[in-house]
Design an enzyme around this catalytic site. Structure first.
Site, PDB file in Angstrom:
ATOM      1  N   GLU A 199     -19.792  40.235   2.356  1.00 42.01           N
ATOM      2  CA  GLU A 199     -19.625  41.497   3.062  1.00 42.01           C
ATOM      3  C   GLU A 199     -20.887  41.858   3.838  1.00 42.01           C
ATOM      4  O   GLU A 199     -20.843  42.202   5.022  1.00 42.01           O
ATOM      5  CB  GLU A 199     -19.293  42.600   2.056  1.00 42.01           C
ATOM      6  CG  GLU A 199     -19.408  44.002   2.618  1.00 42.01           C
ATOM      7  CD  GLU A 199     -19.936  44.971   1.563  1.00 42.01           C
ATOM      8  OE1 GLU A 199     -19.123  45.464   0.769  1.00 42.01           O
ATOM      9  OE2 GLU A 199     -21.150  45.224   1.543  1.00 42.01           O
ATOM     10  N   ASP A 218     -12.563  41.155   2.309  1.00 41.69           N
ATOM     11  CA  ASP A 218     -13.152  41.960   3.393  1.00 41.69           C
ATOM     12  C   ASP A 218     -14.353  41.258   3.997  1.00 41.69           C
ATOM     13  O   ASP A 218     -14.595  41.335   5.202  1.00 41.69           O
ATOM     14  CB  ASP A 218     -13.501  43.368   2.921  1.00 41.69           C
ATOM     15  CG  ASP A 218     -14.617  43.387   1.889  1.00 41.69           C
ATOM     16  OD1 ASP A 218     -14.742  42.405   1.130  1.00 41.69           O
ATOM     17  OD2 ASP A 218     -15.355  44.388   1.846  1.00 41.69           O
TER      18      ASP A 218
END
Lengths: 367, 616
Positions: A76, A133
């Protein structure tokens, strides 16, 4: 990533997969009064270059982005930094961060990044599972960079990651396409209360871009499922989503394996909603009140069954996210104190910069 | 005639303005509910018209009014008293601040306030509906605006637009429900306007939640459809529901008036009695009672078998009419008396109305009542005075003078009266009036003038008698050209005119006398029958009509009656006011052989029986 404090034995099925809360940043920085640009004048022209220079100095070492609070690196963070580098037009830094990421995290045949990298571990990657993500952010950043600097290599790399996302973590569930948080450990087989999802992994502004390079993925369905789940995940009197939801019987519920809490994961939901073009003012409303800017009260982590405030989020970046939501809902101007990026933790600083980028791109009238 | 008039006196009930646009197809409704993602309400077997249906709605509307005062001023819970009380329930906890913060969408303070209260009252559970009003108003506001403007199609388009972006979006349940009701309502109104009772009832059963006090118009329409499908009982239930449950006095009164139009009077009275516990304003009650009486009185005018209105109620009504100078009601009372052949009192009521309101209908009734009393001069004067107010009054005036002009022994008309008559006849182009003037001048020997009026009568509306009059006048004026022309023109149409050609002498002789007066041609010579015929004729000339009839009967037993004697019989009956018999007599003769005499007799006896449809 977002799964930082290891819960150990209380972890769900995937034993080696750390599933837990994002750690809290120290309550070091609050909005400080002081010389700030006057409202209505917008951001200083070179604000992003300055902020990015400081960011690199503070958090980036040889292409590795360091989460200073959790003392680790993760996919991330690499994705966020690549995105900011692109926006700041810093190709050298972008290359350095991408090269590190490719070399250190994309080590699995799945073509998805290992979610965390620890300096003190040998090997540095002990869990090859991904955090979806992170992969989305990296693919998005690569695509933006590829277009900005006319580099087919970046676009190819973005396409490769997107395609891996489509293969491994896009699933059917809850009446549409969903994003599994990681390629293992989150299906109904793995969890006591059905498939477990993380709504802050729906990076809506990225979907709009990734559509173009991965038509094989039904991004529209992913998007509409996400919007519906956000609408339906209004838990407790404050009608906020929990960090993790279970979608066993269609209607989402706070996932049993995690504290029923609105916290450091879900705080990103309003940022992504506001940044994208889906124009969901209605969905943003519950988030717009999380910070009372007049009293400088909040935002708080919230215990969802009761709606009671827990600790305040530590850092101006979280206020900036709420301010972005306030702008999207009511066209409220960004408070002057938030126009400058203060020194904060990795996470708060990242969200602050991203919020300002989002405001600049989507709501210049609020600056 | 009076049947038609009475309906005009009944007070009109105003219907409420319709909210929805009419003519929305039911198909649209289902398309909309698809677009809205709402499911159709489960169909109900029959709509329940009991108080229970509407009561919850009224309660929910009343609820916001009962909410506590400003959360800012409401007292905070006392720390000393409530601290740590595990049994504290939401009833003891002051949630007003919480609700206020929520109303400001201030989640930060809401979650802090919850934390604070939780410390004081660990057992307390925060309310789940804090942010129910915090829904994004942007879309909803737009939808409500379109709704208020009745732009249902635009609502559909807007909802579809929003849902293209977010398939999960739904309008608020409140909007969806109101919208569905509005669409159904529009369909119902359209069906009701089209008198499609079956559809009206089907829609009402589909959405019984439309039947609420806020929209009595829909309930009235449903009740009307129930009456029209012979379900008077449920119609009464619905009317009673309004009378008992709904608060608007004007609407309750209108409801009774609606019921009066559709249901028999005893049913309406029972309805009033059974829902009477609800106090109605004195004024409203009086209005309703007046309407009821109007209905009852109206019924007796048009229907002789209708129940008699009790004398006490009549007196009350009459006193009210006099006191309030209700001229329409006075006219109605006039017609009521007229129907009872109480000409005198009828004339009084009509006169009242004329004096109060200069009502043309009253003037007509007044003149008619005077004439019926034999006050012909007064009737003529009244009709002349009001001749401009209404064509019917002018027509009546002409009819009165026409009768006077063609009396068996007409009085001499003075110049002004004659001028007035000619003026009105000319103005109204009255063929009957012109003919009467023709005969008048003919009988007074003014043949050219007679001819002129017959010519007008023929031009305005030719009849056998006017054509005959024209031919005769031409003949007497020695205007052979006109005579031949008239006979040629009308001979083929009217046998009486054609007959002039054949036996000019005889007819001219007979034509010299008007209307049977002495126009008797005896058939039996010196025989006994002939003597009796002569006797009857003499008796008739002396005005002894009853005796004349007796002699005619005597003679009829001996020999068949020819047309001359038949005409005499007809006029004798006429003079005895036995108009129906007179008419029957003339009609029978006219059927055998239509002559000027039979037509004339037929005409006048007919107008006596139906004075307002003179010559129609």
């Amino acid at each position: 990533m977002c799964l930082i404090v290891l819960i150990g034995s209380t972890c769900p099925h995937a034993a080696s997969w750390a599933v837990g809360e994002r750690a809290r940043a120290p309550l070091a920085d609050s909005v400080r009064p002081g010389p700030a640009p006057k409202e209505g004048q917008g951001l200083p022209e070179n604000w992003l270059a300055t902020a990015w220079d400081n960011y690199k100095r503070q958090f980036v070492r040889s292409g590795r982005v360091i989460d200073d609070v959790n003392k680790i690196s993760h996919s991330e963070g690499q994705g966020y930094a690549m995105l900011i580098a692109t926006k700041a037009s810093d190709r050298a830094a972008f290359d350095e961060i991408w090269n590190w990421t490719r070399k250190e995290l994309y080590i699995d045949p799945s073509d998805l990044a290992a979610w965390q990298w620890k300096d003190k571990s040998t090997p540095n990657v002990t869990d090859r599972n991904n955090a979806t993500d992170g992969d989305i952010l990296i693919a998005w950043a690569l695509l933006e960079a590829g277009e900005k600097w006319h580099s087919p290599d970046y676009v190819d790399a973005a396409r490769k990651i997107a395609s891996a996302i489509g293969r491994s973590v896009v699933a059917e569930g809850s009446g549409g396409a969903v994003l599994l948080p990681g390629r293992t450990g989150f299906t109904a087989k793995d969890q006591p209360d059905g498939m477990v999802l993380n709504l802050s992994y729906w990076v809506f502004p990225a979907f709009e871009r990734l559509k173009g390079i991965s038509p094989e993925i039904d991004w529209n369905s992913i998007q509409s499922t996400g919007l519906r789940l956000i609408r339906e995940s209004r838990f407790g009197p404050t009608r906020l989503p929990s960090e993790w939801i279970a979608v066993d019987s269609g209607k989402p519920a706070p996932a049993q394996a995690f504290p029923s809490r609105f916290s450091y994961n879900a705080i990103r939901i309003p940022l992504y909603l506001a940044w994208s073009t889906v124009n969901q003012r209605d969905l943003l409303r519950p988030f717009a009140g999380l910070w009372n800017d007049t009293l400088n009260l909040g935002p708080f982590e919230v215990e969802l069954p009761s709606g009671a405030a827990l600790d305040a989020f530590g850092g101006n970046g979280f206020k900036a996210v709420v301010a972005t939501a306030k702008c999207a809902v009511d066209r409220k101007k960004l408070p002057a104190a938030l126009q400058k990026i203060e020194q904060g933790s990795y996470y708060s600083t990242t969200l602050h910069i991203l919020s300002l980028i989002a405001l600049q791109e989507r709501y210049p009238e609020c600056l | 005639m009076s049947l038609i008039r009475t309906t005009l006196f009944l007070a009109c009930v105003s219907t409420s303005v319709l909210v929805g646009t009419s003519g929305i197809a039911t198909e649209l409704s289902s398309r909309l509910s698809q677009a809205l993602g709402t499911e159709n309400a489960p169909p109900q077997a029959a709509f329940v018209l009991r108080p229970a249906t509407a009561a919850p709605l009224e309660r929910s509307l009343a609820a916001p009014l009962a909410a506590p005062s400003s959360p800012l001023t409401a007292p905070r819970p006392s720390l000393a008293k409530k601290r740590g009380d595990p049994a504290a329930t939401s009833a003891q906890v002051d949630e007003s601040a919480l609700r206020f913060y929520a109303s400001q969408n201030d989640s930060a303070r809401v979650s802090m306030e919850i934390k604070r209260i939780k410390i004081l009252h660990p057992a307390w559970e925060p309310p789940g509906d804090l942010f129910d009003e915090a829904r994004d108003p942007a879309f909803d506001t737009k939808l409500w605006e379109l709704f208020a403007a009745g732009r249902f199609d635009d609502i559909l388009a807007t909802v579809q637009d929003i849902r293209t972006e977010d398939p999960t979006w739904r309008p608020s349940p409140e909007f969806a429900k109101k919208f569905e009701i509005a669409v159904t309502r529009a369909d119902l109104v359209a069906a009701s306007d089209a008198k499609d009772s079956a559809t009206v009832l089907r829609l009402a059963e589909q959405r019984p939640d439309m039947l609420v006090c806020a929209d009595v118009d829909v309930m009235w329409r449903v009740a009307e459809s129930l009456v029209e499908t012979d379900d008077s009982e449920r119609a009464q239930d619905l009317y009673r529901f309004i009378l008992v449950q709904c608060n608007n006095p004007a609407e309750r009164v209108a409801t009774l008036q609606k019921a009066m139009q559709l249901l028999p009077l005893p049913t309406v009275k029972a309805l009033m009695a059974s829902s009477g516990r609800r106090t109605m304003g004195e004024k409203e009650m009086e209005a309703v009672n007046l309407d009821l009486l109007r209905r009852q009185i109206g019924a007796t005018i048009s229907d002789a078998t209708a129940p008699v209105v009790p004398a006490a109620e009549m007196r009350t009504f009459e006193a009210l009419v006099t006191q309030r100078r209700l001229s329409n009601d006075a006219v109605m009372l006039g017609w009521q008396r007229y129907a009872q052949k109480d000409w005198k009192v009828a004339a009084t009521w009509f006169k009242q109305a004329v004096d109060w309101d200069k009502s043309p209908k009253a003037a007509e009734g007044y003149a008619l009542s005077l004439r019926q009393q034999g006050l012909l001069t007064e009737a003529e004067a009244a009709a002349y005075q009001w001749r401009e107010s209404d064509p019917l009054v002018a027509k009546l005036y002409v009819e009165i003078v026409a009768t006077a002009l063609t009396e068996p022994k007409p009085a001499v008309f003075e110049a002004t009266r004659l001028a007035q008559t000619e003026e009105v006849v000319a103005k109204t182009s009255s063929a009957v009036g012109a003919q009467a003037l023709g005969w008048y001048y003919y009988n007074t020997g003014a043949f050219p003038k007679s001819g002129q009026w017959f010519a007008k009568s023929v031009a305005w509306e030719p009849t056998a008698t006017s054509a005959l009059g024209l031919a005769l006048a031409a003949s007497r004026s020695k205007d052979q050209a006109l005579f031949k022309k008239t006979v040629a023109e009308f001979g083929s149409r009217y046998p009486a005119v054609a007959a002039l050609q054949i036996d000019k002498t005889r007819v001219v002789a007979a034509g010299g006398r008007s209307k049977g007066q002495g126009a008797v041609r005896t058939a039996g010579g010196d025989s006994q029958a002939g003597l009796l015929a002569k006797e009857a004729s003499e008796l008739f000339k002396d005005g002894k009509y009853r005796d004349a009839l007796a002699v005619l009967d005597k003679r009829a037993a001996k020999a068949p009656e020819d047309q001359g004697l038949g005409v005499l019989r007809g006029w004798a009956l006429y003079q005895l006011s036995q108009y129906d018999k007179a008419k029957a007599q003339f009609a029978e003769m006219d059927k055998k052989s239509s002559t000027r005499d039979t037509q004339y007799g037929l005409y006048y006896s007919g107008t006596k029986l139906d004075p307002t449809h003179l010559g129609d």
